[in-house]
Design an enzyme around this catalytic site. Structure first.
Site, PDB file in Angstrom:
ATOM      1  CG  HIS A 145      15.767  26.315  44.438  1.00  0.00           C
ATOM      2  ND1 HIS A 145      14.675  25.925  43.707  1.00  0.00           N
ATOM      3  CD2 HIS A 145      15.954  27.625  44.151  1.00  0.00           C
ATOM      4  CE1 HIS A 145      14.211  26.939  43.001  1.00  0.00           C
ATOM      5  NE2 HIS A 145      14.982  27.986  43.256  1.00  0.00           N
TER       6      HIS A 145
ATOM      7  CG  MET B  97       9.031  33.240  41.011  1.00  0.00           C
ATOM      8  SD  MET B  97      10.383  32.320  41.788  1.00  0.00           S
ATOM      9  CE  MET B  97      11.281  33.626  42.631  1.00  0.00           C
TER      10      MET B  97
HETATM   11  C1  DX5 Z   1      15.190  34.485  43.817  1.00  0.00           C
HETATM   12  C2  DX5 Z   1      15.558  33.025  43.749  1.00  0.00           C
HETATM   13  C3  DX5 Z   1      15.408  32.317  45.043  1.00  0.00           C
HETATM   14  C4  DX5 Z   1      16.324  32.804  46.131  1.00  0.00           C
HETATM   15  C5  DX5 Z   1      15.544  32.798  47.406  1.00  0.00           C
HETATM   16  O1  DX5 Z   1      15.377  35.053  42.581  1.00  0.00           O
HETATM   17  O2  DX5 Z   1      14.750  32.348  42.796  1.00  0.00           O
HETATM   18  O3  DX5 Z   1      15.506  30.903  44.908  1.00  0.00           O
HETATM   19  O4  DX5 Z   1      17.480  32.022  46.292  1.00  0.00           O
HETATM   20  O5  DX5 Z   1      16.319  33.374  48.399  1.00  0.00           O
HETATM   21  P1  DX5 Z   1      15.741  33.798  49.804  1.00  0.00           P
HETATM   22  O6  DX5 Z   1      15.199  32.546  50.456  1.00  0.00           O
HETATM   23  O7  DX5 Z   1      16.927  34.349  50.480  1.00  0.00           O
HETATM   24  O8  DX5 Z   1      14.653  34.797  49.563  1.00  0.00           O
HETATM   25 ZN    ZN Z   2      14.707  30.029  42.786  1.00  0.00          ZN
END
Ligand code: DX5
Ligand code: ZN
Length: 232
Positions: A31, A136
């Site tokens: 990702h 999200m």
């Molecule tokens: C947040 C991003 C995520 C982030 C998640 O804005 O879209 O992809 O990398 O990170 P974690 O798993 O640390 O919450």
């Molecule tokens: Zn992301």
């Protein structure tokens, strides 16, 4: 089930190493969070970085998450850099339909992301046109935030729409995903799990991915068409 480590949580001085580490650790996808300092209050990295790491993880599907206001100028650069899928945000409003079309024209899979405060009903016109919904589970912009539990009914809602209408999109979750929250998301209907801190933060990435897969596969699925879920 797909596990997608998020490069944002890796050591920014060694993105290449982190990408090949993810490939060797049996991740399914990588990702890649692209932030423009406008759509979200942070800046991450651009297509040159994606292009540079692409050969180091050639077996990984590159899941590019655009948190960018002017997504239209970035589709081609990221497609050329090696994206397999490009995710845009439904909050871009009137642009969404043409962005979906352009991503398809570029021969890439297309995902549509929805932020925690945004109603999932905004996704409805596009459900038969997309390969993935990204729910999200934190407000985008930074890694390492706490999972927002109020997003769980949204996962259940898009899972219900998929079951009722035989849509084909994957349901991905992103933000604060760890062993426990991944199970909660899986029960609500998600099948794709983006995790940054909880994976790249581990010394042994391979065993962290295997453990996450095991936890999720053992999660008892909620009956996806239960009356409670439909009314949410
Ligand atoms: C947040 C991003 C995520 C982030 C998640 O804005 O879209 O992809 O990398 O990170 P974690 O798993 O640390 O919450
Ligand atoms: Zn992301």
């Amino acid at each position: 089930m797909i596990i997608a480590p998020s490069l944002l949580a890796a050591d920014h001085a060694s993105f290449g190493k982190a990408a090949s580490r993810a490939a060797h650790a049996k991740a399914d996808w990588l990702h890649l969070d692209i932030m423009d300092g406008h759509f979200v209050p942070n800046i991450s990295f651009g297509p040159q970085v994606v292009k540079a790491i692409r050969p180091l993880a050639s077996n990984l599907f590159f899941d590019v998450h655009l948190m960018c206001s002017r997504a239209e100028i970035l589709l081609e650069p990221f497609a050329k850099a090696g994206a397999d899928q490009i995710i845009i945000h439904v909050e871009l409003g009137q642009k969404v339909e043409s962005l979906i079309w352009k991503i398809k024209q570029l021969g890439k899979k297309v995902g549509l992301a929805v932020n925690p405060p945004t109603p999932v009903s905004l996704l409805q016109p596009f459900l038969d046109k997309i390969d993935l919904i990204l729910v999200m589970t934190v407000n985008p912009g930074f890694g390492g935030q706490e999972f927002i539990h109020e997003t769980l009914p949204k996962i259940q809602q898009v899972a219900d729409w998929r079951a009722e209408n035989k849509f084909n999109y994957r349901i991905s979750v992103d933000g604060g995903i760890n062993l426990q929250t991944a199970v909660e998301c899986a029960r609500a209907g998600s099948d794709t799990f983006v995790a940054g801190t909880s994976l790249f933060g581990q010394r042994n990435l391979k065993s962290a991915i295997a453990k996450l897969k095991k936890h999720v596969s053992q999660a008892r699925p909620a009956s996806s068409l239960s009356p409670e879920s439909v009314s949410k």
